[in-house]
Write a protein that holds these residues in place. Sequence first.
Motif, PDB file in Angstrom:
ATOM      1  N   GLY A   1       0.755  -0.923  -0.235  1.00 13.85           N
ATOM      2  CA  GLY A   1      -0.208   0.155   0.120  1.00 13.85           C
ATOM      3  C   GLY A   1       1.106   0.789   0.140  1.00 13.85           C
ATOM      4  N   THR A   2       0.703   1.746   0.901  1.00 12.98           N
ATOM      5  CA  THR A   2       1.542   3.801   1.142  1.00 12.98           C
ATOM      6  C   THR A   2       2.553   3.135   2.397  1.00 12.98           C
ATOM      7  OG1 THR A   2      -0.184   4.376   2.691  1.00 12.98           O
ATOM      8  CG2 THR A   2      -0.513   5.141   0.392  1.00 12.98           C
TER       9      THR A   2
ATOM     10  N   GLU B   1       2.563 -10.134 -11.419  1.00 15.12           N
ATOM     11  CA  GLU B   1       1.176 -10.552 -10.365  1.00 15.12           C
ATOM     12  C   GLU B   1      -0.666 -10.164 -10.715  1.00 15.12           C
ATOM     13  OE1 GLU B   1       1.258  -7.767  -6.709  1.00 15.12           O
ATOM     14  OE2 GLU B   1       3.232  -8.154  -6.602  1.00 15.12           O
ATOM     15  N   ARG B   2       0.207 -10.033 -12.226  1.00  9.92           N
ATOM     16  CA  ARG B   2      -1.493 -10.906 -13.732  1.00  9.92           C
ATOM     17  C   ARG B   2      -2.039 -11.894 -14.255  1.00  9.92           C
ATOM     18  NH1 ARG B   2      -3.254  -5.064 -16.388  1.00  9.92           N
ATOM     19  NH2 ARG B   2      -4.490  -4.229 -13.700  1.00  9.92           N
TER      20      ARG B   2
ATOM     21  N   TRP C   1       4.727  -5.476 -14.193  1.00  6.35           N
ATOM     22  CA  TRP C   1       3.957  -4.931 -13.059  1.00  6.35           C
ATOM     23  C   TRP C   1       2.511  -4.798 -13.112  1.00  6.35           C
ATOM     24  CZ3 TRP C   1       0.865  -1.102 -10.457  1.00  6.35           C
ATOM     25  CH2 TRP C   1       0.033  -1.782  -9.784  1.00  6.35           C
ATOM     26  N   HIS C   2       1.802  -5.550 -13.600  1.00  6.22           N
ATOM     27  CA  HIS C   2       0.546  -5.859 -13.665  1.00  6.22           C
ATOM     28  C   HIS C   2       0.452  -5.419 -15.005  1.00  6.22           C
ATOM     29  CE1 HIS C   2      -2.595  -4.402  -9.616  1.00  6.22           C
ATOM     30  NE2 HIS C   2      -1.081  -5.624  -9.873  1.00  6.22           N
TER      31      HIS C   2
ATOM     32  N   ASN D   1       4.209  -0.290  -6.789  1.00  8.51           N
ATOM     33  CA  ASN D   1       2.798  -0.962  -7.068  1.00  8.51           C
ATOM     34  C   ASN D   1       1.698   0.572  -7.076  1.00  8.51           C
ATOM     35  OD1 ASN D   1       2.680   1.397  -4.661  1.00  8.51           O
ATOM     36  ND2 ASN D   1       2.830  -0.625  -2.897  1.00  8.51           N
ATOM     37  N   THR D   2       0.490   0.200  -6.873  1.00  7.90           N
ATOM     38  CA  THR D   2      -0.698   1.640  -7.569  1.00  7.90           C
ATOM     39  C   THR D   2      -0.310   2.314  -6.327  1.00  7.90           C
ATOM     40  OG1 THR D   2      -1.488  -0.228  -7.304  1.00  7.90           O
ATOM     41  CG2 THR D   2      -3.204   2.056  -7.510  1.00  7.90           C
ATOM     42  N   TYR D   3       0.766   2.783  -5.539  1.00  8.71           N
ATOM     43  CA  TYR D   3       1.140   3.894  -4.870  1.00  8.71           C
ATOM     44  C   TYR D   3       2.305   4.361  -5.373  1.00  8.71           C
ATOM     45  CZ  TYR D   3      -3.332   2.543  -2.378  1.00  8.71           C
ATOM     46  OH  TYR D   3      -4.496   1.860  -2.584  1.00  8.71           O
TER      47      TYR D   3
ATOM     48  N   ALA E   1       3.391   6.939  -7.676  1.00  6.36           N
ATOM     49  CA  ALA E   1       3.569   6.145  -8.756  1.00  6.36           C
ATOM     50  C   ALA E   1       3.444   7.068  -9.979  1.00  6.36           C
ATOM     51  CB  ALA E   1       2.733   5.408  -8.599  1.00  6.36           C
TER      52      ALA E   1
END
Length: 348
Positions: free
Chosen positions: A14-15, A248-249, A290-291, A325-327, A345
């Motif tokens: 996460g963050t 991760e997909r 990633w993704h 990651n997302t953040y 990100a």
Amino acid sequence: MPDEVRASDVLLDGTVYYIAGNYGLEADALYGHKTVGIANATHGGNLHSPPVLAQAGGQQVVLTAVRMVIQGQGTSVDRTAVELVALSTSKGSDSWTIPIDLPQDYTGIRSLTVLGVRGTTAVIAGADADHGLVWAVDLATKKVLWTQKNFTGAQLTDDQVVGLVSPEYTKHQVSALKIADGSAAWTTEQTYDLLDTTLTPAGPNRVAIQGRSFVGFKSSAWILDSTTGKQIFEFSGGSTPFGCAYDERSVTVCADKDIAFAFDTASGKTLWRLPDDAKTRIAPRVTTAWHGVVYGTTPRGPVALNAVTGQDLPSPPTLAPLIVNTYMGIGSPDADGTALSVYPAIGF
């Protein structure tokens, strides 16, 4: 980030980013740049494992293993030991450690990896110059359940730890032990006759065994199903060892300094390979995936590729992250991966 920190020392959740070191673990927040948790080893260490995220006792924790020298008292000699250090992700002050004794013939251990947790059992792998070692530790009782010598652990499946056994110096087999009691689950019939042999994760339930043959010192690799030991495909060319990253997909991308290729993790089907047969494209130095995106660098700067097709994305990043990651992403403008910085990100 501190000068001594490398990408393998960092875990994103996460963050919050977690840093493993010879002291234990530290948790820092992306926003506010403040420390939100610390877990210290009981003694100063001189080797540590990359941090991993796991479920333990109904809570999510980050784990690292630290090798340390415990000074003797009186007439007792110093001894080398390993300690498992845990830090809760929900309560930064909730931390604990578990001491693990090393067998006398493994005091020169050079590498440590926490392979993960299944139920309440954590599995830790270590290796010296010649042999591997695996421990299973009950996190509830904080006791070592079993120890397996001459086994180089690489990955956990549902209920097995998969690793490498070497009956002779250059003869290697992939094998699996039951996490519950350390008993043998299976061993591949094929023996790999290789120099500089490694077994590394290559996506969910996939491992890569690779090394150099005696004939012409040719580099080869095999991707195996780590639940059964069944060979998925063989790959040759380039130089080993190469590293693999799972997006991760659905895609695992593997690369060394000469080549890069990707395969569908579920089916094992090869999706693309660079350089291409027409020699119109070069292979990037892959930093991570990633993704659905593969990040890397070329002599012309950072690039981003579609993980499924291998085609360049229209807008290259300004920095090729080593972790993302997302953040946030963590990366370095330096080719050797030092001087790491944390970026939001959107800042790539």
